[in-house]
Design a protein around this motif. Structure first.
Motif, PDB file in Angstrom:
ATOM      1  N   SER A  64      55.232 -53.258  19.811  1.00 19.09           N
ATOM      2  CA  SER A  64      55.457 -53.668  21.200  1.00 19.09           C
ATOM      3  C   SER A  64      56.774 -54.436  21.285  1.00 19.09           C
ATOM      4  O   SER A  64      57.391 -54.736  20.275  1.00 19.09           O
ATOM      5  N   GLY A  65      57.195 -54.737  22.512  1.00 19.63           N
ATOM      6  CA  GLY A  65      58.431 -55.491  22.718  1.00 19.63           C
ATOM      7  C   GLY A  65      59.682 -54.647  22.586  1.00 19.63           C
ATOM      8  O   GLY A  65      60.771 -55.181  22.380  1.00 19.63           O
ATOM      9  N   LEU A  66      59.537 -53.328  22.736  1.00 17.96           N
ATOM     10  CA  LEU A  66      60.670 -52.408  22.651  1.00 17.96           C
ATOM     11  C   LEU A  66      61.290 -52.182  24.027  1.00 17.96           C
ATOM     12  O   LEU A  66      60.682 -52.507  25.048  1.00 17.96           O
ATOM     13  N   LYS A  67      62.469 -51.576  24.056  1.00 20.59           N
ATOM     14  CA  LYS A  67      63.089 -51.231  25.333  1.00 20.59           C
ATOM     15  C   LYS A  67      62.293 -50.080  25.942  1.00 20.59           C
ATOM     16  O   LYS A  67      62.146 -49.020  25.315  1.00 20.59           O
ATOM     17  N   PRO A  68      61.739 -50.273  27.141  1.00 14.30           N
ATOM     18  CA  PRO A  68      60.905 -49.244  27.759  1.00 14.30           C
ATOM     19  C   PRO A  68      61.607 -47.887  27.870  1.00 14.30           C
ATOM     20  O   PRO A  68      62.779 -47.808  28.231  1.00 14.30           O
ATOM     21  N   GLY A  69      60.857 -46.841  27.496  1.00 19.26           N
ATOM     22  CA  GLY A  69      61.352 -45.472  27.617  1.00 19.26           C
ATOM     23  C   GLY A  69      62.396 -45.060  26.597  1.00 19.26           C
ATOM     24  O   GLY A  69      62.920 -43.958  26.664  1.00 19.26           O
ATOM     25  N   GLN A  70      62.715 -45.898  25.632  1.00 17.61           N
ATOM     26  CA  GLN A  70      63.772 -45.575  24.667  1.00 17.61           C
ATOM     27  C   GLN A  70      63.206 -45.263  23.295  1.00 17.61           C
ATOM     28  O   GLN A  70      62.158 -45.756  22.914  1.00 17.61           O
ATOM     29  N   GLU A  71      63.940 -44.439  22.553  1.00 20.96           N
ATOM     30  CA  GLU A  71      63.619 -44.194  21.141  1.00 20.96           C
ATOM     31  C   GLU A  71      64.289 -45.271  20.299  1.00 20.96           C
ATOM     32  O   GLU A  71      65.368 -45.754  20.637  1.00 20.96           O
ATOM     33  N   HIS A  72      63.629 -45.594  19.194  1.00 22.43           N
ATOM     34  CA  HIS A  72      64.138 -46.616  18.278  1.00 22.43           C
ATOM     35  C   HIS A  72      64.062 -46.074  16.850  1.00 22.43           C
ATOM     36  O   HIS A  72      63.010 -45.596  16.426  1.00 22.43           O
ATOM     37  N   GLY A  73      65.166 -46.165  16.103  1.00 21.40           N
ATOM     38  CA  GLY A  73      65.165 -45.784  14.702  1.00 21.40           C
ATOM     39  C   GLY A  73      64.132 -46.597  13.941  1.00 21.40           C
ATOM     40  O   GLY A  73      63.877 -47.763  14.272  1.00 21.40           O
ATOM     41  N   PHE A  74      63.544 -45.977  12.913  1.00 22.32           N
ATOM     42  CA  PHE A  74      62.404 -46.569  12.211  1.00 22.32           C
ATOM     43  C   PHE A  74      62.499 -46.137  10.758  1.00 22.32           C
ATOM     44  O   PHE A  74      62.449 -44.939  10.470  1.00 22.32           O
ATOM     45  N   ASP A 112      63.304 -42.480   5.409  1.00 23.61           N
ATOM     46  CA  ASP A 112      63.546 -41.959   6.751  1.00 23.61           C
ATOM     47  C   ASP A 112      62.225 -41.594   7.410  1.00 23.61           C
ATOM     48  O   ASP A 112      61.451 -40.797   6.869  1.00 23.61           O
ATOM     49  N   MET A 113      61.961 -42.183   8.566  1.00 25.49           N
ATOM     50  CA  MET A 113      60.736 -41.901   9.307  1.00 25.49           C
ATOM     51  C   MET A 113      61.113 -41.435  10.712  1.00 25.49           C
ATOM     52  O   MET A 113      62.221 -41.700  11.182  1.00 25.49           O
ATOM     53  N   PRO A 114      60.196 -40.752  11.396  1.00 25.14           N
ATOM     54  CA  PRO A 114      60.477 -40.353  12.778  1.00 25.14           C
ATOM     55  C   PRO A 114      60.725 -41.586  13.657  1.00 25.14           C
ATOM     56  O   PRO A 114      60.107 -42.633  13.452  1.00 25.14           O
ATOM     57  N   SER A 115      61.619 -41.451  14.626  1.00 24.84           N
ATOM     58  CA  SER A 115      61.893 -42.550  15.548  1.00 24.84           C
ATOM     59  C   SER A 115      60.647 -42.902  16.348  1.00 24.84           C
ATOM     60  O   SER A 115      59.785 -42.050  16.583  1.00 24.84           O
ATOM     61  N   LEU A 116      60.569 -44.150  16.769  1.00 17.98           N
ATOM     62  CA  LEU A 116      59.501 -44.608  17.660  1.00 17.98           C
ATOM     63  C   LEU A 116      59.940 -44.361  19.098  1.00 17.98           C
ATOM     64  O   LEU A 116      61.091 -44.631  19.449  1.00 17.98           O
ATOM     65  N   LYS A 117      59.050 -43.877  19.938  1.00 18.32           N
ATOM     66  CA  LYS A 117      59.346 -43.651  21.359  1.00 18.32           C
ATOM     67  C   LYS A 117      58.515 -44.633  22.180  1.00 18.32           C
ATOM     68  O   LYS A 117      57.288 -44.556  22.212  1.00 18.32           O
TER      69      LYS A 117
END
Length: 176
Positions: A64-74, A112-117
């Motif tokens: 939680s606490g991510l930018k809404p609607g954005q993908e984040h590298g993980f 390397d993991m899939p990005s979080l959406k």
């Protein structure tokens, strides 16, 4: 006095809870967890669970606490060190086999993991399986490594980082 058939199952559940989770029971699959804490000035936090599943490691992430609607590298990073405020103490991506950075369906770092959406509320949940890594043994062991959430999406091309930007959350993978 009535005898209940569920009593043995209930006792087993209580015994399991007393061992801090069923992952601690003898004979169960190895498991690990990273509790993500925000880096300085950020709000991202959550938990990432890892469990050995056949030839891979199943991953379940709730952030939680991510930018809404954005993908984040993980990514899994080489060091289990979140002591620096910017997350840089976790080092680079975990890459024991020397592969280039990339997506899961091509040559890639072990970390390397899939990005979080993130959804509209800044929350992300992900479930996937990593191959080429283990929990608890060998050069590909995830235990003691760091998990990083980045501010931007991973482009899966830029070497060696995926151009995912600043580190907004960090956690250390600990065996359960």
């Amino acid at each position: 006095m009535k005898t209940h058939r569920l009593l043995p199952a209930a006792l087993a559940a209580l015994a399991c809870a007393g061992l801090a989770g069923c992952g601690a029971m003898p004979g169960s699959a190895p498991a690990a967890r990273a509790e993500l804490k925000p880096t300085t000035g950020n709000t991202a936090s959550g938990v990432v669970d890892f469990s050995q599943a056949g030839g891979g490691v199943a991953v379940v992430a709730k952030v939680s606490g991510l930018k809404p609607g954005q993908e984040h590298g993980f990514h899994v990073h080489e060091k289990g060190d979140c002591s620096s405020g910017d997350g840089m103490s976790a080092g680079g991506h975990f890459n024991p086999d020397g592969h280039p950075h990339g997506p899961q369906d091509a040559a890639h770092h072990a970390g390397d993991m899939p990005s979080l959406k993130a959804d509209a509320n800044g929350n992300a949940e992900a479930r996937f399986t990593l191959t080429g890594v283990t929990i608890g043994s060998g050069a590909t062991d995830l235990v003691g490594r760091g998990v990083i959430v980045h501010v931007q999406p991973d482009d899966y091309k830029t070497q060696p980082t995926g151009n995912a930007g600043a580190r907004i959350a960090c956690g250390v993978i600990l065996k359960r």
